[in-house]
Design an enzyme around this catalytic site. Structure first.
Site, PDB file in Angstrom:
ATOM      1  N   HIS A  29      60.298   6.968   7.322  1.00 24.42           N
ATOM      2  CA  HIS A  29      59.923   7.486   6.009  1.00 24.42           C
ATOM      3  C   HIS A  29      61.109   8.213   5.401  1.00 24.42           C
ATOM      4  O   HIS A  29      61.757   9.006   6.076  1.00 24.42           O
ATOM      5  CB  HIS A  29      58.701   8.388   6.128  1.00 24.42           C
ATOM      6  CG  HIS A  29      57.500   7.641   6.618  1.00 24.42           C
ATOM      7  ND1 HIS A  29      57.115   7.633   7.941  1.00 24.42           N
ATOM      8  CD2 HIS A  29      56.657   6.807   5.965  1.00 24.42           C
ATOM      9  CE1 HIS A  29      56.068   6.844   8.072  1.00 24.42           C
ATOM     10  NE2 HIS A  29      55.765   6.325   6.905  1.00 24.42           N
ATOM     11  N   GLN A  48      55.358   0.103  15.553  1.00 27.61           N
ATOM     12  CA  GLN A  48      56.108  -0.119  14.321  1.00 27.61           C
ATOM     13  C   GLN A  48      57.501   0.478  14.447  1.00 27.61           C
ATOM     14  O   GLN A  48      57.659   1.537  15.047  1.00 27.61           O
ATOM     15  CB  GLN A  48      55.418   0.599  13.157  1.00 27.61           C
ATOM     16  CG  GLN A  48      54.059   0.064  12.798  1.00 27.61           C
ATOM     17  CD  GLN A  48      53.454   0.857  11.652  1.00 27.61           C
ATOM     18  OE1 GLN A  48      53.458   2.083  11.661  1.00 27.61           O
ATOM     19  NE2 GLN A  48      52.940   0.155  10.659  1.00 27.61           N
ATOM     20  N   ARG A  99      44.793  -0.145  15.422  1.00 27.73           N
ATOM     21  CA  ARG A  99      43.928  -0.528  14.308  1.00 27.73           C
ATOM     22  C   ARG A  99      42.861  -1.463  14.817  1.00 27.73           C
ATOM     23  O   ARG A  99      43.158  -2.401  15.550  1.00 27.73           O
ATOM     24  CB  ARG A  99      44.742  -1.225  13.215  1.00 27.73           C
ATOM     25  CG  ARG A  99      45.782  -0.312  12.637  1.00 27.73           C
ATOM     26  CD  ARG A  99      46.623  -1.012  11.603  1.00 27.73           C
ATOM     27  NE  ARG A  99      47.658  -0.101  11.128  1.00 27.73           N
ATOM     28  CZ  ARG A  99      48.573  -0.420  10.223  1.00 27.73           C
ATOM     29  NH1 ARG A  99      48.576  -1.620   9.701  1.00 27.73           N
ATOM     30  NH2 ARG A  99      49.461   0.453   9.849  1.00 27.73           N
ATOM     31  N   LYS A 105      54.711  -2.450  -2.921  1.00 25.59           N
ATOM     32  CA  LYS A 105      55.652  -2.678  -1.840  1.00 25.59           C
ATOM     33  C   LYS A 105      56.459  -3.950  -2.025  1.00 25.59           C
ATOM     34  O   LYS A 105      56.086  -4.833  -2.796  1.00 25.59           O
ATOM     35  CB  LYS A 105      54.931  -2.698  -0.503  1.00 25.59           C
ATOM     36  CG  LYS A 105      53.725  -3.607  -0.459  1.00 25.59           C
ATOM     37  CD  LYS A 105      52.988  -3.482   0.873  1.00 25.59           C
ATOM     38  CE  LYS A 105      51.890  -4.521   0.955  1.00 25.59           C
ATOM     39  NZ  LYS A 105      51.425  -4.799   2.289  1.00 25.59           N
ATOM     40  N   CYS A 155      52.665   7.836   9.121  1.00 17.10           N
ATOM     41  CA  CYS A 155      53.113   8.638   7.985  1.00 17.10           C
ATOM     42  C   CYS A 155      52.500  10.043   7.900  1.00 17.10           C
ATOM     43  O   CYS A 155      53.231  10.982   7.599  1.00 17.10           O
ATOM     44  CB  CYS A 155      52.985   7.890   6.659  1.00 17.10           C
ATOM     45  SG  CYS A 155      51.708   6.666   6.560  1.00 17.10           S
ATOM     46  N   ASP A 207      59.003   2.290  12.411  1.00 15.54           N
ATOM     47  CA  ASP A 207      58.584   2.954  11.192  1.00 15.54           C
ATOM     48  C   ASP A 207      59.611   3.990  10.759  1.00 15.54           C
ATOM     49  O   ASP A 207      60.252   4.610  11.606  1.00 15.54           O
ATOM     50  CB  ASP A 207      57.250   3.662  11.471  1.00 15.54           C
ATOM     51  CG  ASP A 207      56.414   3.824  10.221  1.00 15.54           C
ATOM     52  OD1 ASP A 207      56.859   3.378   9.150  1.00 15.54           O
ATOM     53  OD2 ASP A 207      55.322   4.395  10.327  1.00 15.54           O
ATOM     54  N   HIS A 220      58.073   4.370   2.474  1.00 13.21           N
ATOM     55  CA  HIS A 220      57.717   3.887   3.820  1.00 13.21           C
ATOM     56  C   HIS A 220      58.538   2.636   4.047  1.00 13.21           C
ATOM     57  O   HIS A 220      58.595   1.779   3.158  1.00 13.21           O
ATOM     58  CB  HIS A 220      56.250   3.471   3.900  1.00 13.21           C
ATOM     59  CG  HIS A 220      55.274   4.508   3.460  1.00 13.21           C
ATOM     60  ND1 HIS A 220      54.376   5.074   4.330  1.00 13.21           N
ATOM     61  CD2 HIS A 220      55.033   5.074   2.257  1.00 13.21           C
ATOM     62  CE1 HIS A 220      53.621   5.939   3.668  1.00 13.21           C
ATOM     63  NE2 HIS A 220      53.991   5.956   2.404  1.00 13.21           N
TER      64      HIS A 220
END
Length: 646
Positions: free
Chosen positions: A389, A385, A367, A473, A338, A387, A519
Site C-alpha cells: 500500500h 498476496q 476468503r 483499478k 489493507c 501486497d 493498493h
RNA sequence: GCCUCUUUAGCUCAGCUGGUAGAGCAGCUCAUUCGUAAUGAGCAGGUCGUGGGUUCGAGUCCCAUGAGAGGCUCCA
C-alpha cells in the site's frame, strides 16, 4: 450506381442492390467461396443482403474474427435446429458465438435433461442438417409479429428478449425448419460447416441471474475443415498436459487434502522452494524501490473490517468470525491486508515530507470462495498476496501510479511474461450504490488511472462495473493453457479507506490532510502466479526458479565415489543437486530425469572421473559437452544471473 | 451455492447388460555395471471415496454424503 470503398482505400462502382458475395465473386471466385461475412459501413452485413448506398466494405474470411464469429453463430443456429428436431417443444434462450466456438442456452422442458451422452446424437443431427446445405434467410418483422410468433411457440425466453427490443430492428433467421430471433449476420448456408464437435453441457442461469431458472448450456465448436477440428482437439490435449494441477502433482510442487479442507493448498518442499525464490526476488526489488516490509497477524477484530467496509460488503461470504472464550470478542481471518496496514500508518504521525510511504507484506489472506468456484491454485480459499500500500499526497498520485506500472512491467519482463493484457476497471455507471465513497473522489480516481495508463502508453481495455467497491483499478491479466483469463497484478486507487480510518498527515500549511492510498499487487497471489507460470512453461521453470538445478547420473556403480564428490562440491556451492544411483542404464536415467524437468543432467563415467569433469546435458536441448566441475559452477551461476537481469 | 459429469493400486486408466477386481508406469528384490530419452526377471500394492438401501449376490442398480472436473453466479 453506388460506390464501394475497400479496406485498402481503393473504390469501385457497382449497381445499386449488389450483395457482398457478388462483389467477392467479381474479385475472384475463390474469394466468393471463402468469404463468410461482411461489414458494410461498420455494420455487420449478411453476404446476400442488398447494399443500397455508397459505403465501405470489409469481407471476412475464416482467418479473421468476424468470419469465425459468423461461422460459429450460424453453427449455434444449426445446433438449435437439431435440438428442436430431436426435442420437440424445447425452448431457447440465447445462443451466441464465443471466443472458441459457440453455445446455446436451452430449456428442454420439465423432466427432460440433456447430458454429455446425448451430445453425439445432437452432433450427428447437426451434421446431417449441415450436409443438406440449408440456407440462412433473413426476414425483417415488426415487434408485434415477433411477439405473436414466439408467444404461439410458447417460448417465454424469446418473448422476454423481444420485449426489450425496439420495433423496426427485429429480424428473424430461418434455416430449414428452424426460425430464430437474431440480429445476424449469418453464413449464406450450412454448406461451409464441415466439422462439428459438441464439447460440454453446463448449467447457466437465465440472463446470468441466480434467482432465475437454470438453463442447460451446450457448448460446441465447428470448423470449415475436419483438419482444423483435429488440430483444435490436439491443442486441447496439449493444454491438458500443461494443466498446472497435473504438473503440480507430477513434479510434487503442491497438493490438497480433504482433511485440511478444500481450496487450502499445501506446498510441498519443491513448490515451497519456488515460492520462496519468488518472494526473495520480489523483496530485493521492493527494497530498491523504497518499500518497507511489514508483518501483520492472520486475524483481526471484526470491528476493523466494519471500519473498512469489508464486513458489510463481504462479511456473509467470508469465513465466519472466530469467538474468543471470554467477553464475546470476535475475530475474522483476514480477507485483506489493507486494514492492518492502515493501522500501521496510524501508529505514527506523518508529515507531508514523509510521503509517499510504501508498505509491503507477503500477506496470507483467507476468503470463503464458493465451492464450485475453486480451481487448483488459481482459485483457492487461502493465498498469499504480494501486497503493498502506498500512502501519498494528491500531487504525488499520478507519479506513484505510473511508477508502479513500471514495477509491474519490469517484473513481468524479467520473468519473461510476454502475453498479458491491461484492463482498466471502472464503476458500473448504472449501479453506483454498489460502491462506497463520494462521487467526486470516484471521478478523481478514475481520471487518475485513465491518464496514467495513457501516459505510460499501455494498451488497455476499459471494463465498466469491474471496479473494487472502494475504488477503480488497473488489472493485468494473463491467460492459462486453455485460454482462460486470470487477473494477476492489480493497481487500485482508493480515497475511501483513508477516510474510514481517518488517516492524516501534516501539510506545509500545518493543517491535517488526507493521504490517498494505492493498493497494488504484482503477482496478485503467489498461488495463482505459480499456477500461471506452470501453464506457461509446462513445468520447465527457468534455472533460477528450479528447486533443483542439476542431477548427477553415474554411468555405473564404479563411478559413485567420484559422483558423490561432485555432488558435495555442487551442494556446498549452493547449487541444489541430486544424484541418481539406481542401477539403470544411462538412457533410462536421462529419460527419467528429463521428465522431472531438472535443468542440467551431469553424466559421469570413466573419462569424467579421470579428468575431474562432468558431461553437461541441458534439459530439452541435449549434450553441451564436458566441463571441469569448477567451470560448471561458474557457468550455472552466470546462467542464473543472466536470467534475472533487470 | 446451482447444473452436468467423474470418483477402482502411489500415478494413468480397463472392468459389456449385477456373479465377489485387472493393465501399464512408479515402488521393492534379484540379475546386469552399461556413454546421452525406457535392460530383464520376480514380488508386493486395492474392504472399488464414505454411509445407507435393493438383491441369494453390488465396483456395477437406487438414495444420501465427501472430494474432483467443466460451466453459471461471485471475486475485496
Amino acid at each position: 450506381m453506388i460506390e464501394i470503398t475497400f479496406p485498402d482505400g481503393n473504390s469501385k462502382k457497382y449497381k445499386k442492390g449488389i450483395t457482398a458475395v457478388e462483389i467477392a465473386e467479381q474479385i475472384s471466385p475463390r474469394l466468393a467461396k471463402e468469404v463468410l461475412a461482411a461489414t458494410v459501413n461498420g455494420e455487420p452485413y449478411d453476404l446476400n443482403r442488398e447494399i443500397t448506398a455508397d459505403g465501405s466494405i470489409v469481407l471476412h474470411k475464416w482467418e479473421d474474427d468476424m468470419g469465425k464469429h459468423a461461422f460459429w453463430h450460424s453453427s449455434a443456429h444449426l445446433m438449435a435446429g437439431a435440438l428442436e428436431a430431436l426435442y420437440p417443444g424445447i425452448k431457447f434462450g440465447i445462443g451466441p458465438a464465443i471466443e472458441n466456438g459457440f453455445y446455446y442456452d436451452v430449456d428442454p422442458g420439465e423432466d427432460r435433461i440433456i447430458t454429455d451422452s446425448d451430445l453425439p446424437a445432437i452432433e450427428n443431427k447437426m451434421k446431417e442438417m449441415a450436409s443438406q446445405n440449408l440456407t440462412y434467410s433473413r426476414k425483417q418483422i415488426s415487434k408485434k409479429e415477433a411477439m405473436e410468433l414466439f408467444s404461439k411457440k410458447g417460448d417465454e425466453y424469446k418473448t422476454e428478449l423481444i420485449g426489450e427490443l425496439e420495433d423496426g430492428t427485429i429480424s428473424l433467421y430461418t434455416q430449414g425448419e428452424f426460425t430464430d430471433l437474431c440480429r445476424g449476420p449469418h453464413l449464406l448456408s450450412t454448406e461451409p460447416i464441415k466439422a462439428i464437435k459438441l464439447t460440454s453441457v453446463a448449467g447457466a442461469y437465465w440472463r446470468g441471474d441466480e434467482k432465475r431458472k437454470m438453463l442447460t448450456r451446450i457448448y460446441g465448436i465447428s470448423f470449415p475443415k475436419q483438419k482444423l477440428l483435429d488440430e483444435y482437439l490436439l491443442f486441447l490435449e496439449e493444454a491438458k498436459r500443461r494443466d498446472h494441477r497435473r504438473i503440480g502433482k507430477e513434479l510434487e510442487l503442491f497438493t490438497f487434502s480433504p482433511n485440511v479442507g478444500m481450496g487450502l493448498p499445501l506446498w510441498l518442499p519443491k513448490g515451497a522452494a519456488i515460492r520462496q525464490t519468488l518472494i526473495d526476488f520480489l523483496t530485493s526489488i521492493l527494497k530498491k524501490k523504497g518499500y518497507k516490509i511489514v508483518t501483520t497477524p492472520h486475524i483481526g477484530n471484526v470491528s476493523l473490517y466494519k471500519t473498512s467496509g469489508h464486513f458489510e460488503k463481504y462479511g456473509k461470504d467470508s469465513f465466519q468470525p472466530i469467538s474468543t472464550p471470554q467477553e464475546g470478542e470476535q475475530f475474522m481471518l483476514k480477507p485483506m491486508n489493507c486494514p492492518h496496514h492502515c493501522e500501521i500508518y496510524n501508529a505514527t504521525p506523518h508529515s507531508y515530507k514523509d510521503l509517499p510511504i510504501k508498505m509491503a507484506e507477503f500477506g496470507t489472506v483467507y476468503r470463503y470462495e464458493q465451492s464450485g468456484e475453486l480451481h487448483g491454485l488459481t482459485r483457492v480459499r487461502s493465498f498469499t498476496q504480494d501486497d503493498a500500500h502506498i500512502y501519498c499526497r494528491p500531487d504525488q498520485l499520478q507519479e506513484e501510479f505510473m511508477s508502479i506500472v513500471d514495477d509491474v512491467l519490469l517484473i513481468f519482463r524479467s520473468l519473461d511474461f510476454k502475453e498479458f493484457s491491461a484492463q482498466i476497471s471502472l464503476r458500473d455507471p448504472e449501479n453506483k450504490e454498489k460502491y462506497i465513497g463520494s462521487e467526486e473522489n470516484w471521478e478523481k480516481a478514475e481520471k487518475a488511472i485513465v491518464e496514467a495508463a495513457n501516459k505510460k502508453g499501455l494498451q488497455t481495455t476499459v471494463e465498466l462495473g469491474e471496479a473494487a467497491f472502494y475504488g477503480p483499478k488497473l488489472d493485468f491479466m494473463v491467460r492459462d493453457a486453455i485460454g482462460r483469463k486470470w487477473q494477476l497484478g492489480t493497481i487500485q486507487v482508493d480515497y475511501n479507506l483513508p477516510e474510514r480510518f481517518d488517516l492524516t498527515y501534516n501539510g506545509s500549511d500545518n493543517q491535517k490532510h488526507r493521504p490517498i492510498m494505492i493498493h497494488r499487487a504484482i503477482f496478485g497471489s503467489l498461488e495463482r502466479f505459480v499456477a500461471v507460470m506452470i501453464e506457461n512453461n509446462a513445468g520447465k521453470f527457468p534455472l533460477w526458479l528450479s528447486p533443483e538445478k542439476a542431477v548427477i547420473l553415474p554411468i555405473s556403480e564404479k563411478f559413485h565415489d567420484y559422483s558423490n564428490n561432485v555432488l558435495q562440491i555442487l551442494n556446498n556451492s549452493d547449487i541444489c543437486t541430486l544424484i541418481d544411483e539406481r542401477s539403470e542404464k544411462i538412457g533410462k536415467k536421462i529419460r527419467d530425469n528429463e521428465l522431472k524437468r531438472i535443468p542440467y543432467l551431469l553424466i559421469v563415467g570413466e573419462k569424467e572421473a579421470e579428468s575431474g569433469t562432468v558431461s553437461v546435458r541441458k534439459q530439452g536441448e541435449g549434450d553441451k559437452g564436458t566441463m571441469k566441475v569448477e567451470e560448471f559452477i561458474d557457468f550455472i551461476r552466470s546462467e542464473m544471473k543472466k536470467e534475472i537481469a533487470y
